[in-house]
Design a protein around this motif. Sequence first.
Motif: not given
Length: 233
Positions: A12-22, A167-171, A193-200
């Motif tokens: 989560n230093s970058d990309g989808i992991g970082l956006a989800t962290t925030r 949960t398997n997330v396939r973007f 993408a972070a909002r999709v993970l959040r819903r999961c």
Amino acid sequence: MTDSSPILIIGNSDGIGLATTRLLLDEGRRVLGISRSPSPVEHDAYEHLVGDVTAPGFRAALAERCERYGDLTTCIHCAAIGNELDPTTFSGERRVFEVNLVSVVTTLEVLVPRLIARGGGHVVVLSSLADVLNNAGAPSYSGSKAGLSTYLGGLALRLRPAGVRVTNVRFGFVDTKMADSPVRPLMITTERAARVLRRCLDRRPMRVSYPRTAALLVNLLRWWLSLRVWWGR
Ligand SMILES: NC(=O)c1ccc[n+]([C@@H]2O[C@H](COP(=O)([O-])OP(=O)(O)OC[C@H]3O[C@@H](n4cnc5c(N)ncnc54)[C@H](OP(=O)(O)O)[C@@H]3O)[C@@H](O)[C@H]2O)c1
């Protein structure tokens, strides 16, 4: 989300992991992150562990954090790499499987027995729509994601009675450095993408393919490629 338990985000230093962290920190969650680089996030509710998911010490470091965060019941695994195949050396191919596939198994080995002992939990793992493609440019990426998706499907069925949801997330394409392609149809932002993970985290589905139109296109492409193989072209 009223849950106050921490969430572990691996990669989560970058990309989808970082956006989800925030996103999760903005919602008042506590987050523990892991990546090789330090995190750009500075927040009272955030702790970052600098580490490589393929390093020999990863298992012990993760186990130590699990003990310290006794109420940790949710994990999102985002760490992955891609590698353009060089058939003359095969350099980097093994590492793709180690990061994208084996590190998930190591994570689950540490987490799942603890989650079962605590009565349940939720693990979200990012695979890819590329898991169904014969990918001539980066076969290790698609191959590792294919193995990952199949593994997660079996685990989800097996662990559900024990209270652990998988949960398997396939973007499709997400706008990060990983989406390194001249053509990136239907690409979404990291925030989406972070909002999709959040819903999961609320719904805990077994599998999410997003965007659905991209999933449909990938299936058509797969079908067309299979036909070409069938006709020997
Ligand atoms: N972007 C897309 O188009 C797309 C599409 C479908 C699926 N996905 C999947 O979504 C997930 C996230 O991808 P992304 O696009 O956000 O990629 P990214 O921007 O490259 O981020 C990957 C994250 O994983 C970490 N990481 C990589 N190797 C690691 C290692 N050995 N140990 C610890 N951390 C490691 C990276 O941090 P460090 O480098 O600091 O370690 C980084 O924080 C991946 O599973 C990817 O396959 C992405």
